[in-house]
Design a protein around this motif. Sequence first.
Motif, short mmCIF file in Angstrom:
data_model
loop_
_atom_site.label_atom_id
_atom_site.label_comp_id
_atom_site.label_asym_id
_atom_site.label_seq_id
_atom_site.Cartn_x
_atom_site.Cartn_y
_atom_site.Cartn_z
N PRO A 18 12.64 5.96 7.44
CA PRO A 18 10.91 7.14 7.67
C PRO A 18 9.87 6.35 8.27
N VAL A 19 9.50 7.06 8.57
CA VAL A 19 8.53 6.92 9.60
C VAL A 19 7.37 7.25 8.24
N PHE A 20 6.16 6.36 8.75
CA PHE A 20 4.20 6.05 7.53
C PHE A 20 3.32 6.38 9.04
N ALA A 21 2.61 7.66 8.57
CA ALA A 21 1.56 7.34 9.00
C ALA A 21 0.48 6.55 9.01
N SER A 22 0.90 5.54 7.66
CA SER A 22 -0.23 4.12 7.51
C SER A 22 0.15 3.25 8.20
N THR A 31 0.55 -1.73 0.08
CA THR A 31 -0.39 0.09 0.05
C THR A 31 0.63 1.09 -0.31
N GLY A 32 2.34 0.70 0.43
CA GLY A 32 3.17 2.04 0.18
C GLY A 32 4.34 1.56 -0.11
N PHE A 33 5.07 2.81 0.28
CA PHE A 33 7.14 2.24 0.05
C PHE A 33 7.74 3.94 0.40
N PHE A 34 8.96 3.41 0.62
CA PHE A 34 10.11 4.34 1.09
C PHE A 34 11.06 3.06 -0.33
N ALA A 35 11.29 4.95 -0.48
CA ALA A 35 13.27 3.80 -1.42
C ALA A 35 13.70 5.17 -1.86
N GLU A 36 15.46 4.68 -1.43
CA GLU A 36 16.87 5.55 -1.58
C GLU A 36 17.52 4.90 -1.79
N ILE A 37 18.34 5.76 -3.16
CA ILE A 37 19.05 5.06 -3.88
C ILE A 37 19.58 6.33 -3.50
N ARG A 38 21.29 6.14 -3.00
CA ARG A 38 22.14 6.86 -2.79
C ARG A 38 23.25 6.04 -4.19
N GLN A 39 24.56 6.84 -4.40
CA GLN A 39 25.98 5.95 -4.65
C GLN A 39 27.29 6.08 -3.74
N ASP A 40 26.69 7.17 -2.60
CA ASP A 40 27.80 7.13 -1.89
C ASP A 40 27.80 6.64 -0.59
N ALA A 90 4.81 12.06 2.30
CA ALA A 90 5.74 12.99 2.42
C ALA A 90 6.27 12.97 3.49
N LYS A 91 5.48 12.36 5.03
CA LYS A 91 5.82 12.24 6.45
C LYS A 91 7.39 11.18 5.81
N ALA A 92 7.41 9.83 5.26
CA ALA A 92 8.83 9.62 4.92
C ALA A 92 9.49 9.79 4.83
N LEU A 93 9.49 11.46 4.20
CA LEU A 93 10.94 12.25 4.56
C LEU A 93 11.23 13.40 4.62
N ARG A 94 10.59 13.37 5.83
CA ARG A 94 10.55 14.22 7.52
C ARG A 94 12.23 14.93 6.75
N THR A 95 12.39 13.73 7.54
CA THR A 95 13.88 13.78 8.24
C THR A 95 15.14 13.93 6.89
N ALA A 96 14.99 13.65 5.60
CA ALA A 96 15.44 13.33 4.98
C ALA A 96 16.50 14.64 4.02
N PRO A 97 17.71 14.41 4.09
CA PRO A 97 18.38 16.05 3.22
C PRO A 97 17.88 16.24 1.94
N ALA A 98 17.48 18.34 2.02
CA ALA A 98 17.11 18.60 1.61
C ALA A 98 17.45 18.47 0.20
N GLY A 99 16.83 17.99 -1.05
CA GLY A 99 17.38 18.02 -2.57
C GLY A 99 17.32 19.37 -2.84
N GLN A 100 17.27 19.09 -4.79
CA GLN A 100 17.16 20.50 -5.63
C GLN A 100 15.91 20.93 -5.57
N SER A 101 15.93 22.01 -5.52
CA SER A 101 14.48 22.86 -5.43
C SER A 101 14.10 22.52 -6.63
N VAL A 102 13.96 22.62 -7.67
CA VAL A 102 13.30 22.63 -8.65
C VAL A 102 13.30 20.88 -9.29
N VAL A 103 11.68 20.06 -9.44
CA VAL A 103 12.11 18.43 -10.37
C VAL A 103 10.93 18.74 -11.10
N ALA A 104 11.51 19.19 -13.07
CA ALA A 104 10.74 18.80 -13.47
C ALA A 104 9.35 18.38 -13.52
#
Length: 290
Positions: free
Chosen positions: A25-29, A9-18, A152-166
Amino acid sequence: MAQNLPAATGFFAEIRQDGGRPVAPVFASLGSQAELRERTADQHLRAVLLHSGTPADAHARAQGRTLVLAGELYNQDELFQLLPGHNLPSSGAALVLALFDRYDVHAFRLINGRFAALVADGGRIVLATDHAGSVPLYVSVAPGRVLAATEAKALRTAPAGQSVVAGTRPVRRLPGTHQVQAGTVLDINADTGNCAAHRTWAPQLARRVMREDEAVEKVRQVLESAVRARVSPDTPLVVLSGGIDSSSVAALAARRSSGRIDTISVTPPPPEGGGFSLCRLGFATDQPGP
């Protein structure tokens, strides 16, 4: 594949090169969680699946690609016909991955369902939403890092990404987090963070003029078709009822269900104030339709 509850019913995914510090992640559901980890020479993939079924059915891997899927597909029989010569995939995730292998991002134009999906293909990350965006999808993108989640809650503690995403709109109070628009596929270069957006569907802007009885019959046919695609005799159902639309859906679903349907009715507060009241009812299969 038999119709059933979605495997995830939901997921969190993280792809890192470093291979840096992972996000917790914390889910409300509510729901059981399963974790998936993969590592290649170039990147780390970690996914947390929020599931109600078998978590293995919510992800698939083939030919170096990994797919994570939350939601459900309603036109599986039609999709199978688009894969001549293939062994029938054993899960919805495997089916979508086989379609992606054949049609690339255009595969998501063919799917009727409610879903959010992520495909990791080496340094290429593809995110997709259904035509109505009924399963929300949020993303944070930076060079060498892509984070995606159905909350969105699952990304609350994530480092900030770039400000514009198409193909997205920013989420208030979460800098660098964006919501993927309905009917959109994002094609992301994980190395650079560059992103291309593809629209897979847009509502038709048209007006149809017809007699009242024809309009009523057309609405009935559309509702019946939608319920038939989503309900099988053994599907457990709960309907949140607040008006004629949900009551009609409940009546049509009762015709196809072999058991009772639980409904939750919401009563609005009186004008003088007060809270909402909830009334739980049972809907028997012998109830008349709309």
